[in-house]
Design a protein around this motif. Structure first.
Motif, PDB file in Angstrom:
ATOM      1  N   ASP A 159       0.860  -1.176   0.000  1.00 24.39           N
ATOM      2  CA  ASP A 159       0.000   0.000   0.000  1.00 24.39           C
ATOM      3  C   ASP A 159       0.902   1.234   0.000  1.00 24.39           C
ATOM      4  OD1 ASP A 159       0.733   0.738   2.745  1.00 24.39           O
ATOM      5  OD2 ASP A 159      -0.531  -0.930   3.376  1.00 24.39           O
ATOM      6  N   PRO A 160       0.357   2.428  -0.264  1.00 22.29           N
ATOM      7  CA  PRO A 160       1.210   3.612  -0.390  1.00 22.29           C
ATOM      8  C   PRO A 160       2.112   3.861   0.819  1.00 22.29           C
ATOM      9  CG  PRO A 160      -0.988   4.092  -1.207  1.00 22.29           C
ATOM     10  CD  PRO A 160      -1.055   2.724  -0.607  1.00 22.29           C
ATOM     11  N   ASP A 161       1.582   3.668   2.031  1.00 21.90           N
ATOM     12  CA  ASP A 161       2.384   3.924   3.230  1.00 21.90           C
ATOM     13  C   ASP A 161       3.532   2.929   3.339  1.00 21.90           C
ATOM     14  OD1 ASP A 161       2.816   5.287   5.837  1.00 21.90           O
ATOM     15  OD2 ASP A 161       2.330   3.299   6.647  1.00 21.90           O
ATOM     16  N   ARG A 162       3.231   1.664   3.133  1.00 23.59           N
ATOM     17  CA  ARG A 162       4.270   0.648   3.222  1.00 23.59           C
ATOM     18  C   ARG A 162       5.280   0.798   2.092  1.00 23.59           C
ATOM     19  NH1 ARG A 162       3.837  -5.800   2.282  1.00 23.59           N
ATOM     20  NH2 ARG A 162       5.829  -6.387   3.209  1.00 23.59           N
ATOM     21  N   ALA A 163       4.810   1.187   0.908  1.00 26.39           N
ATOM     22  CA  ALA A 163       5.719   1.369  -0.226  1.00 26.39           C
ATOM     23  C   ALA A 163       6.739   2.465   0.067  1.00 26.39           C
ATOM     24  CB  ALA A 163       4.916   1.709  -1.482  1.00 26.39           C
ATOM     25  N   GLN A 164       6.310   3.556   0.697  1.00 24.76           N
ATOM     26  CA  GLN A 164       7.223   4.644   1.031  1.00 24.76           C
ATOM     27  C   GLN A 164       8.235   4.198   2.083  1.00 24.76           C
ATOM     28  OE1 GLN A 164       7.535   7.635  -0.508  1.00 24.76           O
ATOM     29  NE2 GLN A 164       9.367   7.811   0.765  1.00 24.76           N
ATOM     30  N   LYS A 165       7.786   3.417   3.061  1.00 25.93           N
ATOM     31  CA  LYS A 165       8.710   2.920   4.092  1.00 25.93           C
ATOM     32  C   LYS A 165       9.742   1.975   3.487  1.00 25.93           C
ATOM     33  CE  LYS A 165       5.547   3.320   8.030  1.00 25.93           C
ATOM     34  NZ  LYS A 165       4.771   2.591   9.076  1.00 25.93           N
ATOM     35  N   ARG A 166       9.306   1.095   2.577  1.00 23.23           N
ATOM     36  CA  ARG A 166      10.254   0.186   1.944  1.00 23.23           C
ATOM     37  C   ARG A 166      11.244   0.943   1.075  1.00 23.23           C
ATOM     38  NH1 ARG A 166      11.037  -3.230   4.998  1.00 23.23           N
ATOM     39  NH2 ARG A 166      12.224  -4.332   3.405  1.00 23.23           N
ATOM     40  N   ILE A 189      17.438   4.509  -6.235  1.00 25.28           N
ATOM     41  CA  ILE A 189      16.404   3.504  -6.004  1.00 25.28           C
ATOM     42  C   ILE A 189      15.063   4.161  -6.313  1.00 25.28           C
ATOM     43  CG2 ILE A 189      15.483   1.776  -4.430  1.00 25.28           C
ATOM     44  CD1 ILE A 189      18.467   1.517  -4.854  1.00 25.28           C
ATOM     45  N   ARG A 190      14.393   3.682  -7.345  1.00 28.22           N
ATOM     46  CA  ARG A 190      13.132   4.269  -7.764  1.00 28.22           C
ATOM     47  C   ARG A 190      11.984   3.716  -6.922  1.00 28.22           C
ATOM     48  NH1 ARG A 190      13.168   6.274 -12.923  1.00 28.22           N
ATOM     49  NH2 ARG A 190      11.148   7.102 -12.273  1.00 28.22           N
ATOM     50  N   PRO A 191      10.882   4.445  -6.832  1.00 29.95           N
ATOM     51  CA  PRO A 191       9.694   3.904  -6.142  1.00 29.95           C
ATOM     52  C   PRO A 191       9.179   2.658  -6.849  1.00 29.95           C
ATOM     53  CG  PRO A 191       9.512   6.288  -6.456  1.00 29.95           C
ATOM     54  CD  PRO A 191      10.694   5.844  -7.264  1.00 29.95           C
ATOM     55  N   ALA A 192       8.597   1.750  -6.075  1.00 32.28           N
ATOM     56  CA  ALA A 192       8.015   0.538  -6.657  1.00 32.28           C
ATOM     57  C   ALA A 192       6.926   0.905  -7.659  1.00 32.28           C
ATOM     58  CB  ALA A 192       7.442  -0.346  -5.548  1.00 32.28           C
ATOM     59  N   THR A 193       6.942   0.244  -8.799  1.00 31.24           N
ATOM     60  CA  THR A 193       5.980   0.573  -9.856  1.00 31.24           C
ATOM     61  C   THR A 193       5.587  -0.681 -10.611  1.00 31.24           C
ATOM     62  OG1 THR A 193       5.631   1.995 -11.789  1.00 31.24           O
ATOM     63  CG2 THR A 193       7.799   1.039 -11.535  1.00 31.24           C
ATOM     64  N   ALA A 194       4.421  -0.654 -11.218  1.00 29.58           N
ATOM     65  CA  ALA A 194       3.962  -1.779 -12.030  1.00 29.58           C
ATOM     66  C   ALA A 194       4.799  -1.867 -13.303  1.00 29.58           C
ATOM     67  CB  ALA A 194       2.493  -1.615 -12.375  1.00 29.58           C
ATOM     68  N   LEU A 195       5.043  -3.087 -13.751  1.00 29.14           N
ATOM     69  CA  LEU A 195       5.866  -3.289 -14.944  1.00 29.14           C
ATOM     70  C   LEU A 195       5.320  -2.521 -16.134  1.00 29.14           C
ATOM     71  CD1 LEU A 195       8.107  -4.758 -16.545  1.00 29.14           C
ATOM     72  CD2 LEU A 195       6.497  -6.646 -16.859  1.00 29.14           C
ATOM     73  N   SER A 196       4.011  -2.579 -16.350  1.00 25.23           N
ATOM     74  CA  SER A 196       3.418  -1.918 -17.519  1.00 25.23           C
ATOM     75  C   SER A 196       3.623  -0.408 -17.475  1.00 25.23           C
ATOM     76  CB  SER A 196       1.927  -2.250 -17.602  1.00 25.23           C
ATOM     77  OG  SER A 196       1.259  -1.865 -16.403  1.00 25.23           O
ATOM     78  N   ALA A 197       3.433   0.191 -16.304  1.00 28.52           N
ATOM     79  CA  ALA A 197       3.610   1.645 -16.170  1.00 28.52           C
ATOM     80  C   ALA A 197       5.064   2.028 -16.374  1.00 28.52           C
ATOM     81  CB  ALA A 197       3.121   2.097 -14.796  1.00 28.52           C
ATOM     82  N   TRP A 198       5.974   1.214 -15.861  1.00 29.50           N
ATOM     83  CA  TRP A 198       7.407   1.495 -16.026  1.00 29.50           C
ATOM     84  C   TRP A 198       7.813   1.423 -17.489  1.00 29.50           C
ATOM     85  CZ3 TRP A 198      11.404  -2.308 -17.089  1.00 29.50           C
ATOM     86  CH2 TRP A 198      12.700  -1.772 -17.050  1.00 29.50           C
ATOM     87  N   LEU A 199       7.294   0.430 -18.220  1.00 32.03           N
ATOM     88  CA  LEU A 199       7.631   0.296 -19.631  1.00 32.03           C
ATOM     89  C   LEU A 199       7.091   1.471 -20.441  1.00 32.03           C
ATOM     90  CD1 LEU A 199       6.988  -3.532 -20.214  1.00 32.03           C
ATOM     91  CD2 LEU A 199       9.195  -2.353 -20.077  1.00 32.03           C
ATOM     92  N   ASP A 200       5.902   1.947 -20.082  1.00 32.81           N
ATOM     93  CA  ASP A 200       5.315   3.078 -20.804  1.00 32.81           C
ATOM     94  C   ASP A 200       6.156   4.342 -20.654  1.00 32.81           C
ATOM     95  OD1 ASP A 200       3.222   1.532 -21.681  1.00 32.81           O
ATOM     96  OD2 ASP A 200       1.838   2.153 -20.096  1.00 32.81           O
ATOM     97  N   ALA A 201       6.816   4.494 -19.497  1.00 34.74           N
ATOM     98  CA  ALA A 201       7.583   5.705 -19.228  1.00 34.74           C
ATOM     99  C   ALA A 201       9.067   5.571 -19.566  1.00 34.74           C
ATOM    100  CB  ALA A 201       7.435   6.091 -17.749  1.00 34.74           C
ATOM    101  N   LEU A 202       9.475   4.411 -20.061  1.00 35.85           N
ATOM    102  CA  LEU A 202      10.894   4.152 -20.304  1.00 35.85           C
ATOM    103  C   LEU A 202      11.381   4.974 -21.498  1.00 35.85           C
ATOM    104  CD1 LEU A 202      12.932   2.299 -18.891  1.00 35.85           C
ATOM    105  CD2 LEU A 202      12.498   0.594 -20.664  1.00 35.85           C
TER     106      LEU A 202
END
Length: 283
Positions: A159-166, A189-202
């Motif tokens: 979840d957003p809170d846990r993602a920021q802590k990690r 170290i980039r924020p955790a992201t979905a593979l599809s969203a990361w590929l779209d922004a690559l």
């Protein structure tokens, strides 16, 4: 000699042995102590603040506590600071107080230990401490960036809170790995992201796009890199799913294999990075 006096004399010999050593042995004791200290690797600390020669500054709270409570440094002790700009800054502790640790920077040393092969590791998020290990070892192996990916078979939910802590934790792991391995540039170290969203922004920057796939036939020795380096995708514990692989191929990623055996996610990326560095980078 009474019992009390004898006990006091024995305690003094244990706590202050230098008072009872012959001068020749005392000199040898100090010489050995200085030799051991001289052979020790300098203590390096990551400090996210501007560093300039001659500056007197307070260490960040966490770095100061680590220096005093964990490393047992005292006033007058030397250490090396780095803030990620590619240089080591030699400093000395000039004050330790309740409000923190103050150091004075005495010299700047530009480092040249970064790999000539820029590599980004896009890692499917692994469970538990495995991700910490991956971040640590990838940093030691010279990557310039790490992208935690949420893939089709990812078992880790953030979840957003846990993602920021990690994210904060992984960045601290990378900085600590730099302290140990001697790097003065901390990988992003980039924020955790979905593979599809990361590929779209690559971005299309000429980097060689690779994905570790057991069924691939291309080996590390067959690759050719441009100056922009490469991107390596590694799946999580369950591997990359069919939709993941299709999306990667559509985005121009080529399959890469390391041999006939199936490797764990925490092993696969490290083995590939080590091979790529040996064949095309640090080697």
């Amino acid at each position: 000699m009474g019992q009390e006096a004898a006990e006091k004399w024995t305690a003094q010999r244990v706590l202050q042995p230098e008072r009872f050593l012959p001068p020749r042995l005392l000199g040898l004791r100090y010489a050995c102590a200085f030799a051991i200290r001289a052979c020790m690797r300098p203590i390096r600390l990551h400090a996210e603040l501007p560093l300039t020669v001659g500056a007197e500054l307070a260490l960040p709270l966490q770095a100061g506590e680590h220096a005093v409570r964990v490393l047992r440094l005292a006033e007058g002790d030397s250490l090396v600071l780095f803030n990620g700009d590619g240089s080591d800054y030699h400093a000395r502790i000039c004050a330790i107080g309740k409000r923190g640790v103050t150091v004075q920077v005495s010299a700047c040393q530009r480092l040249h230990n970064e790999s000539p092969l820029p590599l980004i590791l896009a890692q499917g998020i692994a469970r538990g401490d495995k991700m910490d290990l991956i971040v640590q070892k990838a940093t030691e192996l010279g990557v310039v960036g790490i992208v935690p990916l949420l893939t089709e078979r990812s078992e880790v939910k953030l979840d957003p809170d846990r993602a920021q802590k990690r994210l904060s934790h992984w960045r601290a792991v990378a900085a600590s790995a730099c302290e140990q391995c001697g790097r003065a540039r901390v990988p992003e170290i980039r924020p955790a992201t979905a593979l599809s969203a990361w590929l779209d922004a690559l971005p299309e920057d000429g980097s060689l796009r690779l994905a570790l796939l057991p069924e691939a036939s291309r080996a590390c020795r067959d690759l050719q890199f441009a100056r922009t380096g490469g991107i390596l995708v590694v799946g999580p514990e369950g591997g990359l799913g069919e939709r993941d692989i299709a999306a990667l191929h559509a985005a121009g990623f080529a399959g890469l294999q390391l041999g006939p055996r199936v490797l764990r996610t925490e092993t696969a990326g490290m083995a590939a990075l080590a091979s790529l560095q040996a064949l095309h980078g640090d080697g």
